[in-house]
Design an enzyme around this catalytic site. Structure first.
Site, PDB file in Angstrom:
ATOM      1  N   HIS A  56       0.829  -1.218   0.000  1.00 30.49           N
ATOM      2  CA  HIS A  56       0.000   0.000   0.000  1.00 30.49           C
ATOM      3  C   HIS A  56       0.861   1.265   0.000  1.00 30.49           C
ATOM      4  O   HIS A  56       0.373   2.345   0.308  1.00 30.49           O
ATOM      5  CB  HIS A  56      -0.906   0.013   1.223  1.00 30.49           C
ATOM      6  CG  HIS A  56      -1.780  -1.188   1.363  1.00 30.49           C
ATOM      7  ND1 HIS A  56      -2.656  -1.574   0.380  1.00 30.49           N
ATOM      8  CD2 HIS A  56      -1.891  -2.109   2.360  1.00 30.49           C
ATOM      9  CE1 HIS A  56      -3.286  -2.671   0.771  1.00 30.49           C
ATOM     10  NE2 HIS A  56      -2.837  -3.016   1.965  1.00 30.49           N
ATOM     11  N   HIS A 218      -7.426  -4.282  -0.923  1.00 31.53           N
ATOM     12  CA  HIS A 218      -6.826  -5.593  -1.185  1.00 31.53           C
ATOM     13  C   HIS A 218      -7.540  -6.282  -2.349  1.00 31.53           C
ATOM     14  O   HIS A 218      -7.325  -7.468  -2.596  1.00 31.53           O
ATOM     15  CB  HIS A 218      -6.909  -6.489   0.051  1.00 31.53           C
ATOM     16  CG  HIS A 218      -6.356  -5.870   1.278  1.00 31.53           C
ATOM     17  ND1 HIS A 218      -7.149  -5.213   2.200  1.00 31.53           N
ATOM     18  CD2 HIS A 218      -5.083  -5.775   1.739  1.00 31.53           C
ATOM     19  CE1 HIS A 218      -6.390  -4.754   3.181  1.00 31.53           C
ATOM     20  NE2 HIS A 218      -5.131  -5.072   2.929  1.00 31.53           N
TER      21      HIS A 218
END
Length: 330
Positions: A56, A218
């Protein structure tokens, strides 16, 4: 899939070694997976610790530094860090003023940070926790009970970090972090799936002519799939979904965030549409940030986060920050 890696098993360690070489202002413990600002602990200052799965970036390690996080704990790709990392980070940044854990609402992160808080308190470290759960797309998801933690994590870390830098006490920093989270909502859209190094191929099936509205960071499912839409149509859907869930009475911070593979040319064009809708709806914009900040590896797409702010929150947002992924005023 072509990836700029050696082998999947060392991708996080390799990235941490590269980060250490690029940012000598950080102490990067590659073996124990902890990133700490080099001057920690700072006397009298509340420590801020966050973390989560890698993939991320720049969240979270890229937000360690003056004006933001004191330390971050990177897990394996899309996998929570473990309690030992969090306890080690808390011990490294605790000056006696306490430590705030900032936790995105994913089951693994929540469980491991809860366990770490108990272990750290056993070692005499005062711990407070704030859960970030700003995603307005869905209530429950594959890895979540309740709303997912997404783009508002940046707002929480920046504003709470500025408050800690000013020397505010732990209970006040915690309260501000909760206020920011409660005042924030996000909505994400995927134009393509992401590919993890371990899998080496897309993690979910998204046909070329479709997009996922309300996707998680995700690749978790969102509200629905539709045929590809224009930037204007995507912005209409995303911002209206947020405004259905919040009714800003004050100006807002706007984050137009890339998911990792969307060029800035497209993100700025998308921001123009977001600003158009907010103007049409009479929502004043205080500040806007555009770029890749809370990403999902190589996913194409974007998310929008709005945070309602008062004068104090806006001043803390504007306060100087110096990290690898966010810096101004210094």
């Amino acid at each position: 899939m072509k990836m700029l890696i050696n082998v999947a098993e060392t991708v996080v360690a390799d990235a941490l070694r590269g980060m250490a070489a690029a940012h000598p202002e950080l102490t990067v413990d590659v073996e124990n997976r902890v990133i700490v600002r080099r001057d920690a602990p700072v006397a009298g200052k509340v420590g801020l610790v966050s973390g989560g799965g890698s993939g991320h970036e720049p969240l979270h390690g890229g937000f360690v530094g003056p004006g933001m996080l004191s330390a971050a704990c990177p897990g394996e790709v899309f996998t929570s860090p473990v309690p030992d990392q969090m306890v080690r980070a808390a011990a490294a940044v605790d000056s006696g003023a306490g430590v705030l854990f900032i936790v995105k609402n994913y089951t693994g992160d929540v469980l491991n940070f809860d366990m770490a808080a108990e272990l750290a308190e056993d070692e005499g470290i005062q711990i407070a926790k704030v859960l970030v759960d700003d995603d307005g797309a869905v209530t429950d998801s594959l890895y979540t009970a309740g709303r997912r933690g997404t783009g508002a994590t940046l707002f929480v870390e920046k504003i709470a970090g500025a408050a800690a830098e000013e020397g505010r006490p732990l209970e006040r920093v915690e309260a501000l972090a909760r206020q920011v989270n409660e005042n924030s909502r996000s909505f994400g859209v995927a134009l393509s799936a992401c590919s993890t190094p371990a899998k080496g191929s897309p993690t979910f099936d998204l046909p070329p002519g479709e997009l996922e509205l309300g996707v998680g960071i995700h690749g978790e499912p969102g509200r629905e799939r539709r045929a590809m839409m224009t930037s204007r149509e995507i912005a209409d859907f995303s911002v209206n979904a947020i405004l259905e869930d919040m009714n800003p009475r004050n100006p807002v911070l706007v984050l137009v965030n890339g998911m990792g593979a969307t060029p800035l040319l497209e993100l700025y064009g998308f921001n123009a549409e977001v600003q158009r809708i907010l103007g049409d709806r009479g929502v004043p914009v205080a500040r806007t940030l555009v770029g890749n900040y809370v990403t999902s590896l190589d996913m194409a797409g974007a998310s929008v986060t709005l945070c309602q702010v008062d004068e104090d929150l806006l001043r803390l947002w504007d306060a100087p920050v110096r990290t690898a992924g966010l810096r101004w005023g210094m």
